[in-house]
Design a protein around this motif. Sequence first.
Motif, PDB file in Angstrom:
ATOM      1  N   UNK A 151      14.633  -1.746 -17.436  1.00 59.94           N
ATOM      2  CA  UNK A 151      14.979  -3.075 -17.436  1.00 59.94           C
ATOM      3  C   UNK A 151      15.559  -3.325 -16.290  1.00 59.94           C
ATOM      4  N   UNK A 152      15.479  -2.950 -15.377  1.00 63.16           N
ATOM      5  CA  UNK A 152      16.137  -3.258 -14.028  1.00 63.16           C
ATOM      6  C   UNK A 152      15.236  -3.765 -12.957  1.00 63.16           C
ATOM      7  N   UNK A 153      15.485  -4.776 -11.971  1.00 56.35           N
ATOM      8  CA  UNK A 153      14.577  -5.109 -10.839  1.00 56.35           C
ATOM      9  C   UNK A 153      13.850  -3.903 -10.470  1.00 56.35           C
ATOM     10  N   UNK A 154      12.632  -4.094  -9.921  1.00 56.97           N
ATOM     11  CA  UNK A 154      11.856  -2.958  -9.636  1.00 56.97           C
ATOM     12  C   UNK A 154      12.262  -3.039  -7.911  1.00 56.97           C
ATOM     13  N   UNK A 155      12.616  -1.980  -7.180  1.00 56.58           N
ATOM     14  CA  UNK A 155      12.587  -1.804  -5.932  1.00 56.58           C
ATOM     15  C   UNK A 155      11.405  -2.045  -5.309  1.00 56.58           C
ATOM     16  N   UNK A 156      11.043  -2.854  -4.147  1.00 57.54           N
ATOM     17  CA  UNK A 156      10.060  -2.811  -3.291  1.00 57.54           C
ATOM     18  C   UNK A 156       9.293  -1.679  -2.926  1.00 57.54           C
ATOM     19  N   UNK A 157       9.909  -0.440  -2.941  1.00 54.78           N
ATOM     20  CA  UNK A 157       9.375   0.551  -2.486  1.00 54.78           C
ATOM     21  C   UNK A 157       8.631   1.101  -3.669  1.00 54.78           C
ATOM     22  N   UNK A 158       8.851   0.744  -4.870  1.00 61.56           N
ATOM     23  CA  UNK A 158       7.935   1.281  -5.868  1.00 61.56           C
ATOM     24  C   UNK A 158       6.667   0.591  -5.745  1.00 61.56           C
ATOM     25  N   UNK A 159       6.842  -0.721  -5.563  1.00 58.08           N
ATOM     26  CA  UNK A 159       5.252  -1.274  -5.291  1.00 58.08           C
ATOM     27  C   UNK A 159       4.779  -0.903  -4.093  1.00 58.08           C
ATOM     28  N   UNK A 160       5.542  -0.518  -2.868  1.00 61.22           N
ATOM     29  CA  UNK A 160       4.706  -0.041  -1.943  1.00 61.22           C
ATOM     30  C   UNK A 160       4.041   1.386  -1.979  1.00 61.22           C
ATOM     31  N   UNK A 161       4.664   1.994  -2.949  1.00 63.21           N
ATOM     32  CA  UNK A 161       4.007   3.304  -3.539  1.00 63.21           C
ATOM     33  C   UNK A 161       2.861   3.248  -4.034  1.00 63.21           C
ATOM     34  N   UNK A 162       2.534   2.173  -4.987  1.00 60.38           N
ATOM     35  CA  UNK A 162       1.347   1.970  -5.745  1.00 60.38           C
ATOM     36  C   UNK A 162       0.334   1.817  -4.434  1.00 60.38           C
ATOM     37  N   UNK A 163       0.582   0.998  -3.716  1.00 61.09           N
ATOM     38  CA  UNK A 163      -0.445   0.582  -2.398  1.00 61.09           C
ATOM     39  C   UNK A 163      -0.652   1.881  -1.636  1.00 61.09           C
ATOM     40  N   UNK A 164       0.350   2.744  -1.584  1.00 60.21           N
ATOM     41  CA  UNK A 164       0.138   4.032  -0.526  1.00 60.21           C
ATOM     42  C   UNK A 164      -0.678   5.121  -1.531  1.00 60.21           C
ATOM     43  N   UNK A 165      -0.671   5.091  -2.906  1.00 62.64           N
ATOM     44  CA  UNK A 165      -1.316   5.915  -3.493  1.00 62.64           C
ATOM     45  C   UNK A 165      -2.841   5.426  -3.678  1.00 62.64           C
ATOM     46  N   UNK A 166      -2.980   4.185  -3.747  1.00 60.11           N
ATOM     47  CA  UNK A 166      -4.075   3.597  -4.175  1.00 60.11           C
ATOM     48  C   UNK A 166      -5.089   3.142  -2.777  1.00 60.11           C
ATOM     49  N   UNK A 167      -4.629   2.889  -1.717  1.00 59.66           N
ATOM     50  CA  UNK A 167      -5.154   2.414  -0.592  1.00 59.66           C
ATOM     51  C   UNK A 167      -6.177   3.437  -0.010  1.00 59.66           C
ATOM     52  N   UNK A 168      -6.171   4.912   0.241  1.00 56.40           N
ATOM     53  CA  UNK A 168      -7.040   5.696   0.652  1.00 56.40           C
ATOM     54  C   UNK A 168      -8.399   5.776  -0.118  1.00 56.40           C
ATOM     55  N   UNK A 169      -8.354   5.726  -1.436  1.00 55.22           N
ATOM     56  CA  UNK A 169      -9.655   5.518  -2.066  1.00 55.22           C
ATOM     57  C   UNK A 169     -10.398   4.006  -1.844  1.00 55.22           C
ATOM     58  N   UNK A 170      -9.368   3.053  -1.664  1.00 55.52           N
ATOM     59  CA  UNK A 170      -9.901   1.809  -1.662  1.00 55.52           C
ATOM     60  C   UNK A 170     -10.501   1.666  -0.049  1.00 55.52           C
ATOM     61  N   UNK A 171     -10.138   2.318   0.887  1.00 51.45           N
ATOM     62  CA  UNK A 171     -10.656   2.435   2.305  1.00 51.45           C
ATOM     63  C   UNK A 171     -11.987   3.176   2.127  1.00 51.45           C
ATOM     64  N   UNK A 172     -12.013   4.179   1.509  1.00 53.81           N
ATOM     65  CA  UNK A 172     -13.118   5.042   1.632  1.00 53.81           C
ATOM     66  C   UNK A 172     -14.424   4.352   0.951  1.00 53.81           C
ATOM     67  N   UNK A 173     -14.016   3.535  -0.287  1.00 56.63           N
ATOM     68  CA  UNK A 173     -15.112   2.787  -0.635  1.00 56.63           C
ATOM     69  C   UNK A 173     -15.581   1.630   0.268  1.00 56.63           C
ATOM     70  N   UNK A 174     -14.501   1.023   0.740  1.00 56.35           N
ATOM     71  CA  UNK A 174     -15.017  -0.132   1.664  1.00 56.35           C
ATOM     72  C   UNK A 174     -15.711   0.236   2.804  1.00 56.35           C
ATOM     73  N   UNK A 175     -15.149   1.339   3.505  1.00 55.94           N
ATOM     74  CA  UNK A 175     -15.931   1.909   4.419  1.00 55.94           C
ATOM     75  C   UNK A 175     -17.446   2.276   4.437  1.00 55.94           C
TER      76      UNK A 175
END
Length: 388
Positions: free
Chosen positions: A306-330
């Motif tokens: 129930x606490x405000x989410x630190x932006x680092x937690x949101x950035x981590x979602x991007x870091x975990x997903x972006x390599x797969x997205x880059x591979x598919x889009x390439x």
Amino acid sequence: MVLTHLLARAGVEVTLLEAHQDFDREFRGDSLHPATLELMDTLGLAEDLLALEHFKASHFRFHTPRGSFTTTDYNRLDTKFPYVALMPQARFLDFLAERTRDLPGARIITGAKVVELLRDGERITGVRYGDQESRADLVIASDGRFSRMRRLADLPVTSLGASSDLLWFLLPRRPETDPPEADVDLYFGSDHYVGLLGRPTQWQIGYTLPKGGYAAARQAGVEPIRRFLREHVSWLADRADLLTDFAQTTLLSVEIARAPRWHRPGLLMIGDAAHVISPVGGNGILMAIQDAVVAANELIPLLRKGLPLPEEALARVQRLREPAIVQVQDQQVRVERRIAANIAAGRPLAPGGVFRLLASLPAFRRRAALANAYGPGRPSLDPALITS
């Protein structure tokens, strides 16, 4: 919708806002890959979902002037679901909405078009839709390739290049006479190709146009499309004349694009809002759902506090997903460039001899099926995060 369900199953209060009154828009992705069906099975939903009318696609085939060959064979996968379930996306969304509305703490509001992001300084704290406001610890933008939320948050995408657009239309499916092996097929001509997706009673057909070529195609009318079907998809010739007017077609402007940043304090983008996937490979739904799985894994433990989410937690979602997205889009960009080069050189739109040779190998067809069925990285839902 998937992330809404996962959050609610984990006991997190969640509200889904849908701008339209329902989910019934034609010619969106229909493909539910084995990874998606396995997720539904983990949630105890697969049996009821697959009780809905759908079409099982077990192969992916190319038909070229040099012959036909199978590139992908899902039957070779070690899974309970060795196929892609082709189901109109509206039915899938309706099914999930029905199961989600029954969960405590979940609300689905239709006809709720977001017009403003609410802020407290730099932090996004909710949205305004119509004359209503909804405050939240986290706002998730999953409103597609033309995302209004993305514009409101000033998180632009960078175009990676697309050389074609698609005209979608429907023709009747006749199981008694249509090729029994047809399910997901590409038919190549000299300047165009069509993609066929099976439905229980129809074929969903995508006819390629040069990027920006819609006005010229509309002026030419439907006869060039019908002629292509007669010449290259001969078993559809007996119903090509059912396409009588351009009003029966829907233009899909093909884009491949990605936002360099998927988040602001209090806001996270997923799916096509963060990365626009082209129809090549038919894996846009899979990529979006896997975004939802990773977001659930990372954010549910924090949201439960129930606490405000630190932006680092949101950035981590991007870091975990972006390599797969880059591979598919390439990969999609490479396909687009090859097609554009062939058209410019006047060469047939057909795969080369090396690719055809590889596709003759069962191991290659299995590997292609594995890559398409699960995508790069293959994230799995942490079962400890959801309740029964």
